[in-house]
Every structure is written in C-alpha cells, then in structure tokens.
Design an enzyme around this catalytic site. Structure first.
Site, PDB file in Angstrom:
ATOM      1  N   HIS A   1       3.836   3.878  12.988  1.00 54.89           N
ATOM      2  CA  HIS A   1       2.628   4.858  12.979  1.00 54.89           C
ATOM      3  C   HIS A   1       3.024   5.972  13.834  1.00 54.89           C
ATOM      4  CE1 HIS A   1      -0.690   2.018  11.535  1.00 54.89           C
ATOM      5  NE2 HIS A   1       0.156   2.015  10.589  1.00 54.89           N
TER       6      HIS A   1
ATOM      7  N   HIS B   1       0.871  -1.214   0.012  1.00 58.31           N
ATOM      8  CA  HIS B   1       0.071   0.052  -0.020  1.00 58.31           C
ATOM      9  C   HIS B   1       0.994   1.168   0.111  1.00 58.31           C
ATOM     10  CE1 HIS B   1       0.715   0.931   4.353  1.00 58.31           C
ATOM     11  NE2 HIS B   1       0.716  -0.411   4.527  1.00 58.31           N
TER      12      HIS B   1
ATOM     13  N   GLU C   1      -5.514   1.329   2.665  1.00 54.09           N
ATOM     14  CA  GLU C   1      -5.051   0.224   3.821  1.00 54.09           C
ATOM     15  C   GLU C   1      -4.957   0.614   5.113  1.00 54.09           C
ATOM     16  OE1 GLU C   1      -2.444  -2.424   6.047  1.00 54.09           O
ATOM     17  OE2 GLU C   1      -2.285  -0.393   5.860  1.00 54.09           O
ATOM     18  N   GLU C   2      -4.770   1.787   5.335  1.00 54.57           N
ATOM     19  CA  GLU C   2      -4.793   2.179   6.819  1.00 54.57           C
ATOM     20  C   GLU C   2      -6.260   2.370   7.249  1.00 54.57           C
ATOM     21  OE1 GLU C   2      -2.179   2.124   8.530  1.00 54.57           O
ATOM     22  OE2 GLU C   2      -0.486   2.315   7.394  1.00 54.57           O
TER      23      GLU C   2
ATOM     24  N   ASP D   1       6.640   2.005   6.827  1.00 55.02           N
ATOM     25  CA  ASP D   1       4.936   1.807   6.451  1.00 55.02           C
ATOM     26  C   ASP D   1       4.325   2.779   5.589  1.00 55.02           C
ATOM     27  OD1 ASP D   1       2.511   0.246   6.655  1.00 55.02           O
ATOM     28  OD2 ASP D   1       2.021   1.436   8.281  1.00 55.02           O
TER      29      ASP D   1
ATOM     30  N   GLU E   1       4.713  -5.887   3.762  1.00 56.45           N
ATOM     31  CA  GLU E   1       4.168  -5.017   4.868  1.00 56.45           C
ATOM     32  C   GLU E   1       5.390  -4.455   5.842  1.00 56.45           C
ATOM     33  OE1 GLU E   1       2.124  -3.051   6.517  1.00 56.45           O
ATOM     34  OE2 GLU E   1       0.177  -3.575   5.550  1.00 56.45           O
TER      35      GLU E   1
END
Length: 351
Positions: free
Chosen positions: A196, A48, A94-95, A60, A121
């Site tokens: 994140h 993603h 995706e998130e 990420d 990922e």
C-alpha cells in the site's frame, strides 16, 4: 453492480451498513461442452483489480490478476473433462471495504451456484504465495496438499490473522460470512514494507513468485473441477466447531502435512500427559534434589525467554534513535540476523 444499502448481521459486517454503487467486475465462467448441468456447481477464483490511490499495485493485486488470467487460459483447455464449472471473478471495490466481493456474492445470479471458493491476495510483493486462511471444510486443504507442486502454508499464520494482531481483512471473510462458503485464502507476504505504498512497483515483482502460484493452483483447480462429488465434499453446517478444523504446515515447501483437529487434540494431550508422568516419576525417584533440579530447569527456561525478548526489544527501541534509517533490514533482510538474532541468542545464553 447497482447501488445497495444493506445492514449485515454477523461477522466482519456486524452492525454495519454497506452503501456502494457503480462497481464494475469482470467475470468469466468455464463450462464443459457436453455437461450443461455442471453450471449448477461452481468453483470461484477471486481477486481484485483495484488498488489504493498511492500505490502502483504491482503486488496488490496485479500479481494475482495476471496469474488468474493465465489460469483461465490453461483451465479452458481441460474443460471437456470437468464435472463442475469454474468462475473467475476480477472484482473492484476491495480497497474501499470489500464491497466488490460483497456485491457479487449477494446480487449476481451465478453466486448461487458456487460451492467452493479460492481468494488470491497480496500483503507484500512476491515471495511464496502461502495459505493463511482455510476452512471450514477440510477437503480443500487435503486436496491441495496432495496435488500442489510446491505447497506453502502454516496454520500459525491463520491463528495470528484471526487473533486480531493483523488489522486487515480479505474477500475471504465476505465469502465465508455472507455466503457460508468453504475455501482457501492465499497471499504474497514478501517485502511487506512496500504494501500500500508508492513503492509497490512492477520492477520489484519476481517472475518466480507468479510461477509458484501458477504451478500450485493449476493442478488444484483441475482436480477440483473434475471432482464428481464436489458439492458433497465441501458441504458443512454453519458455525462449524473447532473439531472440524484442519491443522497444516509445509516442510521446506516440498510437501505439506495435514491432519484434523481431533487428532491434534489427541496428540497434544498425550504429550502433556507423558510429560507430567515423567516429571512426577522423576520427583518421586529423585527426592528433594530432583525437585530442586526441576525447579532450576524451569527457572532457566523462563530466564532465557525473558532475557532473549528483552534484549531484542531493547535493540528495536534504540535503533530509531541512533540510525537515520530506523528499519535498515528492509533493504537487506540479512541485517535482521545481526540486529535481532545476535542479542536474542546472547540473552538466551545469559539467561
């Protein structure tokens, strides 16, 4: 992708209504020039391009996307020998709930040609890219173990992820549960503290991590794309049983051990049976003194475990109260040896 309202019936989406719109994905399909029928059997490589609002997204999942671009360039040079097509999917959404993967696999016409998928990922930034989900077909894991230059993966990580201890999900679940595909799920797991967060920055990403992924994935992709029996190899019935499962682990990142669940069951049962026979024989031959020795040995093992875990937990409880930095080992991972390794060892010897 257009707006979709769908009630999913099982797995990750059981009882949920999915609503999304205006998802824009980037798609690339590589076909051999003189084999047009190859488009009917495809391998999907997915990651993603979106990230959470508070993060820069270097790990990420910019790290995965950058390697996918290089894999696409390198793979295209070998396409003349392919027996199957290769689809690269750079998805969004995706998130927000894995909507990107769901929209592609449920709506795009290319999705009906996919027989096998690989999801990339990141749950950190850098380090080895390790397998942490696989199956249900064992072919992929066995092929990866044969051709990967520096294979990395532990079935224990898969067990931990599926246990629910890690409250997370990846596009792998979508492809497996919605489309019934078999595949592999890879992830970076170093420096998970920045995952994140605003510290997920490019300067922390090590080039060697990207190289590790590329050198493992390129030979695997080429081997898969050139396989004349891919559709047959990865076919499986829905709801595969535990007997179909693959047990795998790498040895120092040099090679990977892979075997089937039925063999693992035989090995484990034989070890348990041998242990019981040895203990029974020892008790019969040793009499009461043998029974006492066995009891003390079992007690010592239990005490070692209790003392070791208790002292480590005590350090974790005290540390936030005496330190302004409750997790100092994030900046220097070697501090874990002193903070937790030392009390764990002391507790084990005390027990």
């Amino acid at each position: 992708m257009q707006r979709l309202v769908q009630i999913a019936s099982g797995g990750l989406f059981k009882g949920k209504t999915l609503i999304y719109s205006d998802l824009k994905h980037a798609l690339l399909r590589i076909l051999p020039k003189y084999l047009p029928e190859a488009k009917d059997i495809a391998i999907l490589i997915s990651s993603h391009i979106d990230t959470v609002f508070s993060a820069e997204g270097a790990g990420d999942c910019t790290s995965c996307v950058s390697v996918m671009l290089e894999l696409a360039r390198a793979t295209a040079q070998w396409a003349h020998g392919f027996k199957n097509s290769v689809i690269f999917l750079f998805n969004t959404g995706e998130e927000e709930g894995l909507n990107g993967a769901h929209s592609f696999i449920s709506q795009h016409p290319w999705s009906r040609t996919i027989r096998f998928m690989v999801d990339l990922e990141a749950m950190g930034i850098g380090g080895k890219l390790s397998i942490f989900q696989s199956g249900p077909s064992p072919w992929a894991m066995e092929t990866f173990a044969k051709v990967a230059k520096y294979p990395s993966g532990q079935v224990v990580a898969e067990d931990l992820f599926h246990s629910g201890a890690i409250k997370s999900a990846t596009d792998f679940q979508v492809y497996q549960e919605v489309a019934g595909l078999s595949g592999l799920d890879f992830a970076y797991t170093d420096s998970t503290a920045v995952y994140h967060t605003k510290n997920d920055k490019l300067k922390l990403l090590k080039p060697g991590s990207l190289q590790h992924l590329g050198e493992n994935m390129l030979p695997f992709l080429l081997q898969s794309a050139m396989s004349p029996n891919l559709a047959k190899e990865v076919s499986h019935e829905p709801g595969a049983t535990s007997e179909d499962r693959t047990i795998y682990f790498d040895v120092l990142g040099v090679y990977m051990v892979v075997y089937r669940q039925h063999l693992a069951t035989m090995l484990h049962n034989s070890v348990i049976l041998q242990a019981l026979l040895i203990w029974t024989t020892s008790l019969l031959m040793g009499g009461s003194s043998g029974a006492i020795s066995l009891g003390l040995a079992c007690l010592s093992v239990v005490l070692m475990w209790i003392f070791s875990r208790s002292l480590s937990a005590l350090v974790a409880f005290i540390l936030p109260h005496i330190s302004s930095s409750p997790m100092p080992y994030i900046s220097n991972p070697w501090l874990i040896v002193g903070l937790f390794g030392a009390p764990a060892s002391f507790g084990a010897f005390s027990g």
